[in-house]
Motif scaffolding. Structure first.
Motif, PDB file in Angstrom:
ATOM      1  N   LYS A   1       9.581  -1.109   0.955  1.00 43.42           N
ATOM      2  CA  LYS A   1       9.090  -1.124   2.327  1.00 43.42           C
ATOM      3  C   LYS A   1       8.556  -2.504   2.658  1.00 43.42           C
ATOM      4  N   THR A   2       8.794  -2.926   3.896  1.00 49.32           N
ATOM      5  CA  THR A   2       8.141  -4.122   4.421  1.00 49.32           C
ATOM      6  C   THR A   2       6.885  -3.655   5.136  1.00 49.32           C
ATOM      7  N   LEU A   3       5.738  -4.053   4.625  1.00 53.94           N
ATOM      8  CA  LEU A   3       4.475  -3.630   5.224  1.00 53.94           C
ATOM      9  C   LEU A   3       4.280  -4.343   6.566  1.00 53.94           C
ATOM     10  N   VAL A   4       3.622  -3.648   7.502  1.00 53.15           N
ATOM     11  CA  VAL A   4       3.436  -4.206   8.843  1.00 53.15           C
ATOM     12  C   VAL A   4       2.607  -5.478   8.788  1.00 53.15           C
ATOM     13  N   THR A   5       2.869  -6.369   9.730  1.00 49.06           N
ATOM     14  CA  THR A   5       2.111  -7.613   9.861  1.00 49.06           C
ATOM     15  C   THR A   5       0.794  -7.299  10.568  1.00 49.06           C
ATOM     16  N   GLY A   6      -0.280  -7.839  10.048  1.00 45.26           N
ATOM     17  CA  GLY A   6      -1.598  -7.616  10.637  1.00 45.26           C
ATOM     18  C   GLY A   6      -2.138  -8.863  11.301  1.00 45.26           C
ATOM     19  N   SER A   7      -3.301  -8.716  11.907  1.00 43.47           N
ATOM     20  CA  SER A   7      -3.970  -9.830  12.588  1.00 43.47           C
ATOM     21  C   SER A   7      -5.417  -9.912  12.135  1.00 43.47           C
TER      22      SER A   7
END
Length: 147
Positions: free
Chosen positions: A40-46
């Motif tokens: 899985k590609t984990l979501v990009t955060g801020s």
């Protein structure tokens, strides 16, 4: 003729007894049951914004994989401000990241078979706590990007 029939009955009985006592374990060996971390590609955060994502696991070729105990660990760098927790067959990453960057880490999954699987502490095809002579642990690399 009676001796031949008697031998056939004895062999047949032994085969039936073997199949009834070790059929599930034999199937697991043939089907190669083993732990699996889903890619899985984990979501990009801020930075400064609440983050939450997860990685799911299972035991391949095992219809009763919910009955296993799943244990996760993380080696490497999670983004500062973030942690992880185990939730059944998932490892959940959450928190409020305080630093931007690309953070790589390794997730290790170890599974323990459910108690009914280990007949008498180790069946014919089961070697203690390992799934069918295989490895009960797997590892995979993941990355969380924080902007």
């Amino acid at each position: 003729m009676k001796n031949i029939l008697r031998k056939i009955y004895v062999i047949g009985f032994a085969c039936v007894a073997f199949l009834m006592s070790g059929c599930a374990e034999l199937f697991d060996c043939v089907a190669s049951a083993r732990p699996n971390l889903h890619s899985k590609t984990l979501v990009t955060g801020s930075v400064g914004i609440n983050y939450s994502d997860f990685i799911e696991a299972d035991v391949t070729n095992e219809p009763n994989d919910n009955n296993y105990d799943y244990y996760f660990s993380v080696d490497g760098n999670l983004p500062p401000g973030m942690t992880y927790r185990e939730q059944n067959r998932k490892i959940v990453f959450s928190g409020i990241p305080t630093q931007s960057g690309s953070f790589s880490f390794r997730v290790t999954l170890t599974v323990d078979p459910y108690d009914d699987y280990i007949i008498g502490g180790g069946g014919l095809w089961e070697d203690g706590n390992h799934v069918c002579f295989g490895d009960d642990t797997t590892k995979k690399e993941f990355t969380i990007v924080i902007q």
